[in-house]
Design a protein around this motif. Sequence first.
Motif, PDB file in Angstrom:
ATOM      1  N   PHE A  66       0.739  -1.307   0.086  1.00 34.86           N
ATOM      2  CA  PHE A  66       0.030  -0.062  -0.189  1.00 34.86           C
ATOM      3  C   PHE A  66       0.878   1.247  -0.051  1.00 34.86           C
ATOM      4  CE2 PHE A  66       0.851  -1.267   4.381  1.00 34.86           C
ATOM      5  CZ  PHE A  66       1.149   0.316   5.107  1.00 34.86           C
ATOM      6  N   ARG A  67       0.396   2.320  -0.260  1.00 32.72           N
ATOM      7  CA  ARG A  67       1.041   3.876  -0.195  1.00 32.72           C
ATOM      8  C   ARG A  67       0.439   4.604   1.024  1.00 32.72           C
ATOM      9  NH1 ARG A  67       4.418   6.554  -3.109  1.00 32.72           N
ATOM     10  NH2 ARG A  67       4.251   8.862  -2.715  1.00 32.72           N
ATOM     11  N   GLY A  68       1.198   5.049   1.987  1.00 30.98           N
ATOM     12  CA  GLY A  68       0.419   5.695   3.166  1.00 30.98           C
ATOM     13  C   GLY A  68       1.442   6.483   3.670  1.00 30.98           C
ATOM     14  N   ALA A  69       1.244   7.018   4.794  1.00 31.21           N
ATOM     15  CA  ALA A  69       2.335   7.846   5.550  1.00 31.21           C
ATOM     16  C   ALA A  69       2.139   7.648   7.094  1.00 31.21           C
ATOM     17  CB  ALA A  69       1.954   9.486   5.269  1.00 31.21           C
ATOM     18  N   PRO A  70       3.050   7.858   7.945  1.00 31.40           N
ATOM     19  CA  PRO A  70       3.025   7.667   9.129  1.00 31.40           C
ATOM     20  C   PRO A  70       2.267   8.786   9.923  1.00 31.40           C
ATOM     21  CG  PRO A  70       5.136   7.858   8.531  1.00 31.40           C
ATOM     22  CD  PRO A  70       4.594   7.727   7.321  1.00 31.40           C
ATOM     23  N   VAL A  71       1.762   8.851  10.840  1.00 32.57           N
ATOM     24  CA  VAL A  71       0.941   9.698  11.801  1.00 32.57           C
ATOM     25  C   VAL A  71       1.153   9.605  13.331  1.00 32.57           C
ATOM     26  CG1 VAL A  71      -0.561  10.311   9.842  1.00 32.57           C
ATOM     27  CG2 VAL A  71      -1.507   8.678  11.489  1.00 32.57           C
TER      28      VAL A  71
END
Length: 221
Positions: A66-71
């Motif tokens: 998947f494509r994502g960003a840490p938050v």
Amino acid sequence: MMRYLSPILLGLAGCAVLISLGIWQMQRLEWKEGVLAQIEARLAGAPVALSEALTEAEDEYRATRFRGAPVGEALYVLDSGTAAGTGYRVIQAFETGDLTVLVDRGLVGLDGRSATLASGQMEVSGHLLWPDDVNSSTPAPEGTLWFGRDVAAMSQVLETAPVMVVVAATSVEDPAVTPLPVDTSGIPNDHLNYAITWFSLAAVWLAMTGYWIWRIRARTA
């Protein structure tokens, strides 16, 4: 003849019990090899899409991408049994669009809790896992320091779906973190050794029975 009855009966009974335990371990070996083969097939299978419908029973060990960003902040799980040594597993929430999931990014050293982690959008490849790290003797978390991965509890703290992805690779290099990809090397399969032990004990028991009978015969000759 009656003087031989007790050792013969005891010898046969003991051998029967020990051999049955060896056969049971061989059956367990066959079962465990089937489980490992299923896990290997899932690890090597085509990636599945992330969703809240994923379950431990049906989807554990499946590959995903998947494509994502840490938050938000990271949780750090003390772990001494990894291929990379002792340190902290970094668990962080990743936003992937419609779904936020837990991501086990890998291991940082014991001095790595203050390290700056790579951030921003990235491609993540890994495998779904519902770790069984927590039991009644596991200490309670101390803030961001944890002592076992607990998907249900961590998902509540980080406000994610109860889904964890263990990173195999990311498109953004993070020198602070060593990925710990999922494989079957940590799953014990000692049933063959156990079976050999039981069969060996049966042979020893038989030899001792034979010696006992020989001693009785020698005394009465």
